[in-house]
Design a protein around this motif. Structure first.
Motif, PDB file in Angstrom:
ATOM      1  N   GLY A 112      50.151  52.164  39.629  1.00 48.20           N
ATOM      2  CA  GLY A 112      50.739  52.361  40.948  1.00 48.20           C
ATOM      3  C   GLY A 112      50.618  51.118  41.802  1.00 48.20           C
ATOM      4  O   GLY A 112      50.695  49.994  41.309  1.00 48.20           O
ATOM      5  N   ASP A 113      50.408  51.310  43.093  1.00 43.81           N
ATOM      6  CA  ASP A 113      50.376  50.162  43.999  1.00 43.81           C
ATOM      7  C   ASP A 113      49.001  49.896  44.608  1.00 43.81           C
ATOM      8  O   ASP A 113      48.891  49.224  45.627  1.00 43.81           O
ATOM      9  CB  ASP A 113      51.427  50.304  45.100  1.00 43.81           C
ATOM     10  N   SER A 114      47.944  50.374  43.985  1.00 41.55           N
ATOM     11  CA  SER A 114      46.603  49.928  44.372  1.00 41.55           C
ATOM     12  C   SER A 114      46.400  48.577  43.709  1.00 41.55           C
ATOM     13  O   SER A 114      46.739  48.391  42.547  1.00 41.55           O
ATOM     14  CB  SER A 114      45.531  50.921  43.912  1.00 41.55           C
ATOM     15  N   ARG A 115      45.853  47.627  44.437  1.00 41.64           N
ATOM     16  CA  ARG A 115      45.854  46.229  43.994  1.00 41.64           C
ATOM     17  C   ARG A 115      44.450  45.664  43.837  1.00 41.64           C
ATOM     18  O   ARG A 115      43.512  46.096  44.475  1.00 41.64           O
ATOM     19  CB  ARG A 115      46.614  45.375  45.009  1.00 41.64           C
ATOM     20  N   ALA A 116      44.363  44.628  42.984  1.00 43.56           N
ATOM     21  CA  ALA A 116      43.138  43.844  42.832  1.00 43.56           C
ATOM     22  C   ALA A 116      43.466  42.407  43.226  1.00 43.56           C
ATOM     23  O   ALA A 116      44.581  41.928  42.995  1.00 43.56           O
ATOM     24  CB  ALA A 116      42.631  43.901  41.399  1.00 43.56           C
ATOM     25  N   TYR A 117      42.485  41.737  43.822  1.00 45.87           N
ATOM     26  CA  TYR A 117      42.660  40.365  44.283  1.00 45.87           C
ATOM     27  C   TYR A 117      41.546  39.481  43.738  1.00 45.87           C
ATOM     28  O   TYR A 117      40.421  39.933  43.547  1.00 45.87           O
ATOM     29  CB  TYR A 117      42.610  40.315  45.816  1.00 45.87           C
ATOM     30  N   TYR A 118      41.865  38.211  43.498  1.00 46.88           N
ATOM     31  CA  TYR A 118      40.876  37.208  43.133  1.00 46.88           C
ATOM     32  C   TYR A 118      40.524  36.453  44.403  1.00 46.88           C
ATOM     33  O   TYR A 118      41.414  35.957  45.099  1.00 46.88           O
ATOM     34  CB  TYR A 118      41.441  36.241  42.079  1.00 46.88           C
ATOM     35  N   VAL A 119      39.230  36.370  44.716  1.00 46.37           N
ATOM     36  CA  VAL A 119      38.765  35.617  45.876  1.00 46.37           C
ATOM     37  C   VAL A 119      38.007  34.411  45.343  1.00 46.37           C
ATOM     38  O   VAL A 119      36.988  34.552  44.665  1.00 46.37           O
ATOM     39  CB  VAL A 119      37.858  36.471  46.792  1.00 46.37           C
ATOM     40  N   SER A 120      38.514  33.213  45.614  1.00 45.99           N
ATOM     41  CA  SER A 120      37.894  31.992  45.099  1.00 45.99           C
ATOM     42  C   SER A 120      36.607  31.686  45.858  1.00 45.99           C
ATOM     43  O   SER A 120      36.340  32.261  46.919  1.00 45.99           O
ATOM     44  CB  SER A 120      38.855  30.811  45.226  1.00 45.99           C
ATOM     45  N   ALA A 121      35.833  30.772  45.310  1.00 48.16           N
ATOM     46  CA  ALA A 121      34.589  30.358  45.967  1.00 48.16           C
ATOM     47  C   ALA A 121      34.872  29.780  47.349  1.00 48.16           C
ATOM     48  O   ALA A 121      34.035  29.846  48.243  1.00 48.16           O
ATOM     49  CB  ALA A 121      33.860  29.329  45.099  1.00 48.16           C
ATOM     50  N   ALA A 122      36.076  29.233  47.544  1.00 51.30           N
ATOM     51  CA  ALA A 122      36.459  28.659  48.836  1.00 51.30           C
ATOM     52  C   ALA A 122      37.004  29.715  49.795  1.00 51.30           C
ATOM     53  O   ALA A 122      37.322  29.416  50.934  1.00 51.30           O
ATOM     54  CB  ALA A 122      37.501  27.561  48.634  1.00 51.30           C
ATOM     55  N   GLY A 123      37.136  30.969  49.316  1.00 49.64           N
ATOM     56  CA  GLY A 123      37.600  32.041  50.178  1.00 49.64           C
ATOM     57  C   GLY A 123      39.092  32.307  50.118  1.00 49.64           C
ATOM     58  O   GLY A 123      39.602  33.145  50.854  1.00 49.64           O
ATOM     59  N   ASN A 124      39.826  31.618  49.254  1.00 50.94           N
ATOM     60  CA  ASN A 124      41.258  31.883  49.111  1.00 50.94           C
ATOM     61  C   ASN A 124      41.459  33.174  48.328  1.00 50.94           C
ATOM     62  O   ASN A 124      40.755  33.447  47.364  1.00 50.94           O
ATOM     63  CB  ASN A 124      41.946  30.723  48.390  1.00 50.94           C
ATOM     64  N   VAL A 125      42.449  33.969  48.753  1.00 52.06           N
ATOM     65  CA  VAL A 125      42.693  35.277  48.164  1.00 52.06           C
ATOM     66  C   VAL A 125      44.049  35.276  47.456  1.00 52.06           C
ATOM     67  O   VAL A 125      45.056  34.867  48.037  1.00 52.06           O
ATOM     68  CB  VAL A 125      42.681  36.373  49.254  1.00 52.06           C
ATOM     69  N   THR A 126      44.041  35.728  46.191  1.00 50.89           N
ATOM     70  CA  THR A 126      45.267  35.792  45.396  1.00 50.89           C
ATOM     71  C   THR A 126      45.364  37.160  44.735  1.00 50.89           C
ATOM     72  O   THR A 126      44.409  37.590  44.086  1.00 50.89           O
ATOM     73  CB  THR A 126      45.274  34.703  44.300  1.00 50.89           C
TER      74      THR A 126
END
Length: 191
Positions: free
Chosen positions: A171-185
């Motif tokens: 569905g549309d529940s999402r996962a994100y990668y948060v880098s050590a610098a705080g950037n979110v993808t």
């Protein structure tokens, strides 16, 4: 002689050293402070803000364990979020509670038992356990639909086994990668 880990994203993250190859963006992940014998530290938390739907149909479940088994360290962690789908019979979105409990118990218990074995699971085996956990919850929902009418929920699963994180979503529940610098993808696609 240092291990380099590259993070792959669909969009540029503007991290130092980032490069593009074959339609994807890659950047080196800076080593983080080593905390335990496996060099892994994990924190799991959850928060759900109630929106316009009452009752709140968000549910989450998590568990983590680490230890040393036959002189080898092992880490297992599972975090699951399900968001009930409004618009069906009142309260039918609360099936999200069953989904996170069933899939979480199944997944964590299987992975934790395997972490203590002499020959740990391979990547494809872990993926199969994640898929089985989702199928177990889905079968429960299908049984409920047969007796109570339409209901459902979206789902996102994060399972850490060894030093690899496995992510799945429905569905549309999402996962994100948060880098050590705080950037979110965002790392999942809506279905």
């Amino acid at each position: 002689h240092r291990q380099t880990v590259l993070a792959r994203t669909a969009q540029p993250s503007n991290e130092d050293g980032e490069f593009q190859e074959q339609g994807a963006w890659f950047h080196p992940v800076r080593p983080r402070k080593q905390f335990d014998s496996a060099g892994i530290s994990i924190e799991i938390g959850g928060y759900s803000a109630e929106g316009p739907h009452h009752p709140n149909e968000d549910s989450y479940w998590s568990a983590s364990a680490g230890g040393c088994y036959d002189s080898a360290s092992a880490m297992v962690a599972v975090a699951i979020l399900a968001d009930g789908m409004g618009g069906y019979a009142p309260g039918s979105g609360l099936v999200s509670r069953d989904i996170v409990r069933l899939s979480g118990d199944f997944l964590f218990n299987h992975l934790y038992a395997e972490a203590q074995e002499d020959s740990p699971l391979q990547e494809n085996d872990v993926r199969a356990v994640v898929k089985s956990a989702i199928q177990t919850a889905n079968e429960h929902v299908l049984d409920l639909i047969e007796h109570s009418g339409e209901m459902g929920a979206t789902l996102v699963v994060a399972a850490l086994f060894g030093q690899t994180a496995y992510i799945a979503n429905v569905g549309d529940s999402r996962a994100y990668y948060v880098s050590a610098a705080g950037n979110v993808t965002r790392i999942t696609r809506d279905q």
